[in-house]
Enzyme design. Structure first.
Site, PDB file in Angstrom:
ATOM      1  N   TYR A   1     -36.058 -30.196  15.497  1.00 13.10           N
ATOM      2  CA  TYR A   1     -35.860 -28.863  14.896  1.00 13.10           C
ATOM      3  C   TYR A   1     -36.857 -28.538  13.790  1.00 13.10           C
ATOM      4  CZ  TYR A   1     -31.457 -29.230  17.418  1.00 13.10           C
ATOM      5  OH  TYR A   1     -30.519 -29.379  18.411  1.00 13.10           O
TER       6      TYR A   1
ATOM      7  N   HIS B   1     -33.652 -20.081  20.620  1.00 18.25           N
ATOM      8  CA  HIS B   1     -33.432 -21.525  20.459  1.00 18.25           C
ATOM      9  C   HIS B   1     -34.695 -22.149  19.889  1.00 18.25           C
ATOM     10  CE1 HIS B   1     -29.606 -21.304  22.342  1.00 18.25           C
ATOM     11  NE2 HIS B   1     -30.137 -20.589  23.313  1.00 18.25           N
TER      12      HIS B   1
END
Ligand code: CA2
Length: 155
Positions: free
Chosen positions: A26, A103
């Site tokens: 991430y 996302h």
């Protein structure tokens, strides 16, 4: 009535942990960075942003319902609810605001349980695997669509 110049930014469960763990997936930027990037991208088009992160499905749904009153569109990263939540999908479908699904990671290249999104077919913009820069991309694409719709309504 003219379309409000505001977007709702929704980040779902666990996205408050951004920048604290799993940087390989991430990245290192925080939720505050994501919100700042989104605000800056929206401002380029004269839009402001109401930003919300919650770990509670009902809170997300209430915010989506409230957006009907004063938002032109929604940018949402539903987190893990992407892959599980029919009620979140129903909320987005119910308010019928143009929606961008974001996302950070490339969910298509991860575990098979991340390959299905309940939100995908109620969203008009999809930005997947572009890291946190994907939020700004989503804003630009979403606002382009809103602007085109408005122009079509005028002609
Ligand atoms: O790639 C994405 O943006 C996801 O929506 C993130 C979700 C995941 O369940 C989706 O499959 C894909 C998870 C959000 C959790 O974020 C964390 C961030 C840092 C540390 C731990 C979790």
């Amino acid at each position: 009535m003219s379309t409000p110049r505001r977007l709702l930014l929704v980040n779902g469960p666990n996205l408050n942990l951004l920048g604290t763990r799993e940087p390989g997936i991430y990245g290192t930027e925080t939720l505050a960075d994501v919100e700042r990037r989104t605000v800056e991208a929206a401002a380029e088009h004269g839009y402001d942003v109401r930003a919300l992160q919650s770990n509670h499905e009902g809170v997300l749904i209430d915010a989506i319902h409230a957006a009907r009153q004063d938002c032109a569109g929604i940018v949402i990263n539903p987190g893990g609810l992407t892959h599980t939540s029919i009620v979140l999908r129903d909320a987005l479908s119910g308010v019928a605001l143009p929606t961008a699904e974001v996302h950070i990671s490339d969910v298509r290249a991860r575990e098979s349980f991340r390959h299905h999104s309940y939100v995908a077919d109620v969203a008009v913009v999809h930005v997947i695997g572009e890291g946190v820069a994907g939020y700004a991309l989503a804003v630009h694409r979403l606002v382009a669509g809103i602007t085109a719709t408005e122009a079509g309504q005028r002609s």
